[in-house]
Design an enzyme around this catalytic site. Structure first.
Site, short mmCIF file in Angstrom:
data_model
loop_
_atom_site.label_atom_id
_atom_site.label_comp_id
_atom_site.label_asym_id
_atom_site.label_seq_id
_atom_site.Cartn_x
_atom_site.Cartn_y
_atom_site.Cartn_z
N GLN A 172 -44.14 -15.31 3.85
CA GLN A 172 -42.91 -15.59 3.09
C GLN A 172 -42.17 -16.76 3.71
O GLN A 172 -42.03 -16.86 4.93
CB GLN A 172 -42.02 -14.35 3.01
CG GLN A 172 -41.56 -13.79 4.33
CD GLN A 172 -40.67 -12.56 4.15
OE1 GLN A 172 -40.05 -12.39 3.11
NE2 GLN A 172 -40.61 -11.72 5.16
N HIS A 194 -44.18 -16.73 -1.30
CA HIS A 194 -43.03 -15.93 -1.71
C HIS A 194 -42.00 -16.82 -2.40
O HIS A 194 -41.66 -16.63 -3.54
CB HIS A 194 -42.40 -15.17 -0.53
CG HIS A 194 -41.26 -14.28 -0.93
ND1 HIS A 194 -39.96 -14.71 -0.92
CD2 HIS A 194 -41.23 -13.00 -1.34
CE1 HIS A 194 -39.17 -13.73 -1.31
NE2 HIS A 194 -39.91 -12.67 -1.58
N ASP A 238 -41.92 -14.89 -5.81
CA ASP A 238 -40.89 -13.94 -6.23
C ASP A 238 -39.77 -14.71 -6.91
O ASP A 238 -39.16 -15.61 -6.31
CB ASP A 238 -40.36 -13.18 -5.01
CG ASP A 238 -39.53 -11.97 -5.38
OD1 ASP A 238 -39.16 -11.84 -6.56
OD2 ASP A 238 -39.24 -11.15 -4.48
N GLU A 273 -43.71 -12.33 -9.17
CA GLU A 273 -43.01 -11.08 -8.84
C GLU A 273 -41.62 -11.07 -9.46
O GLU A 273 -40.87 -12.05 -9.35
CB GLU A 273 -42.90 -10.94 -7.32
CG GLU A 273 -42.24 -9.65 -6.86
CD GLU A 273 -42.31 -9.46 -5.36
OE1 GLU A 273 -41.49 -8.65 -4.84
OE2 GLU A 273 -43.15 -10.09 -4.69
N ASP A 307 -41.06 -5.22 -8.58
CA ASP A 307 -40.26 -5.13 -7.36
C ASP A 307 -38.98 -4.36 -7.64
O ASP A 307 -38.86 -3.18 -7.33
CB ASP A 307 -39.97 -6.52 -6.81
CG ASP A 307 -39.16 -6.49 -5.51
OD1 ASP A 307 -38.91 -5.40 -4.99
OD2 ASP A 307 -38.79 -7.57 -5.02
N GLN A 329 -45.04 -3.85 -5.64
CA GLN A 329 -44.65 -4.00 -4.24
C GLN A 329 -44.19 -2.65 -3.71
O GLN A 329 -43.33 -2.00 -4.32
CB GLN A 329 -43.52 -5.00 -4.01
CG GLN A 329 -43.18 -5.03 -2.52
CD GLN A 329 -42.11 -5.97 -2.07
OE1 GLN A 329 -41.80 -6.02 -0.90
NE2 GLN A 329 -41.52 -6.73 -2.98
N LYS A 331 -42.13 -1.54 -1.13
CA LYS A 331 -41.12 -2.18 -0.28
C LYS A 331 -40.75 -1.19 0.80
O LYS A 331 -39.86 -0.35 0.64
CB LYS A 331 -39.92 -2.58 -1.12
CG LYS A 331 -39.13 -3.76 -0.55
CD LYS A 331 -38.11 -4.24 -1.56
CE LYS A 331 -37.43 -5.51 -1.12
NZ LYS A 331 -38.23 -6.71 -1.41
#
Length: 414
Positions: A172, A194, A238, A273, A307, A329, A331
């Protein structure tokens, strides 16, 4: 083996807490900080220092098991638990959890993890950050008591086969979405970057043109800096619901735009994402499903990653069963007890859903290392490089922990 003492120590996590809603509403930046008023409950400022609480469990033999209670960068958003400030929670932990931990047997992990993950105090379950850090410490304690790695505890208690191979890693970039990519390519990360596309005018573009330009740059950069001819990292970006914003939450227009990004991605697999944020779980599943079905109709290979609003084990089951996306994801801090991470990955794998064992830049070295062991046992499709936004530090922590553990597992198997 019993716990003889429990200590709870406030500290810093590896990044910051950000008020996602304030940023989406267009908060400006002044250097590293954001300007304007926070809008999410609990936030004093739009960006403030990340905090954690370390759980230290002293065992009968003098060994100390460690876990870190940490919460995601965008706490309080997307259905997540509120802001976790260590100094506020440490006295609570000392008062309520210390007596429950001291004297407890630790050789078995799952029975302890499930007890604390469902425990209610004053009629409420513990904050997800507390459950996350406490179960890390309990896993470490079980490994210390049994003289094995944390991965072996998970393999044993879930009856899983040992696959002594690394799990692909996902880097990321944070806002440093250009220089960080060069670092990722030099170190051969499996998926990148990311990108942190959390703002329309500066990062996405009002017609999506800035993201498309960025993807073209990524492909060119991979071609220029690849260290071996067969290196083909996946692109995983994302967008924090911003695509939905520019297309008035119209699923067909969102899907058409996402499908059009295939041309920019060229030979590289592309994952988007969080294309939309529908404001609730049921609505999010419905909108992602519309976009996914439209992508199938268009014959697009671009994949969607869930997400927001996909936080708990139960959420992950619901998103997976709905087939509303291509990847979820997981998380890690949002799931509370880390056994939920394992069970989420296993469920996705059984159902043919791609599992991304993620987390947050706002974790710690302790939680990141614990997550490596979960991934080596449960085998998600990819794992986030964490903590922090500098990439190199997280890559050092996660990659080295993974390969040290693999060396031990291979030696013991032999």
């Amino acid at each position: 083996m019993k716990i003889v003492q429990a200590h709870f120590v406030p500290g810093y996590s590896s990044f910051y807490f950000d008020d996602q809603q304030a940023i989406k509403k267009g908060a400006g930046q002044d250097g590293f900080v954001y300007v304007g008023q926070a809008v999410t409950a609990g936030f004093r400022d739009i960006r403030q220092a990340g905090e954690c609480v370390s759980v230290l469990l002293v065992l009968e033999n003098g060994a100390v098991a460690v876990g870190d209670c940490a919460a995601v960068q965008y706490s309080g958003a997307g259905g997540r638990d509120p802001l976790f400030l260590g100094a506020n929670f440490a006295p609570f932990l000392d008062r309520h959890l210390g007596p429950l931990l001291e004297g407890r047997e630790v050789d078995a992990f799952l029975v302890n993890a499930r007890y604390f993950d469902t425990l209610e105090i004053e009629g409420r379950r513990l904050h997800t950050a507390i459950r996350y850090g406490l179960t890390q410490a309990l896993l470490d304690a079980a490994a210390l008591a049994r003289n094995v790695t944390k991965a072996e505890v998970i393999l044993d208690e879930y009856g899983l086969p040992l696959v002594a191979e690394p799990v692909p890693l996902f880097g990321q970039s944070g806002d440093d979405r250009y220089a960080a990519v060069d670092k990722m390519l030099l170190k051969g990360v499996d998926a990148l970057p990311h990108g942190l596309i959390n703002n329309v005018p500066d990062k996405l573009g009002h017609k999506g043109e800035k993201l498309e330009e960025y993807i073209r740059w990524l492909v060119a950069r991979v071609e220029k800096l690849r260290t071996r001819p067969d290196y083909k990292p996946s692109l995983h970006i994302d967008v924090y619901g911003t695509i939905g914003l520019i297309f008035d939450q119209d699923a067909a227009r969102v899907a058409d735009y996402v499908a059009g990004l295939e041309k920019a991605a060229g030979p590289l697999d592309l994952y988007i994402e969080g294309p939309v944020d529908a404001g609730g779980k049921e609505a999010q599943i419905e909108e992602l499903d519309k976009i996914t079905r439209r992508l199938v109709q268009l014959g697009s290979p671009v994949k969607l990653v869930a997400d927001e609003w996909c936080n708990t084990y139960e959420d992950i089951v619901d998103f997976t069963d709905a087939r509303c996306c291509h990847m979820v994801q997981i998380k890690t801090p949002d799931l509370g007890g880390i056994h939920n991470v394992v069970e989420s990955v296993l469920y996705c794998n059984r159902q043919g859903m791609e599992a991304y064992q993620g987390g947050t830049c706002n974790e710690t070295d302790v939680s990141a290392r614990a997550c490596v062991h979960l991934a080596l046992a449960a085998r998600p499709m990819r794992m986030l490089v964490k903590p922090g936004m500098g990439f190199d530090e997280g890559m050092n922590i996660v990659y080295n922990e993974m390969h040290r553990t693999l060396a031990l597992l291979k030696a013991r198997r032999a």
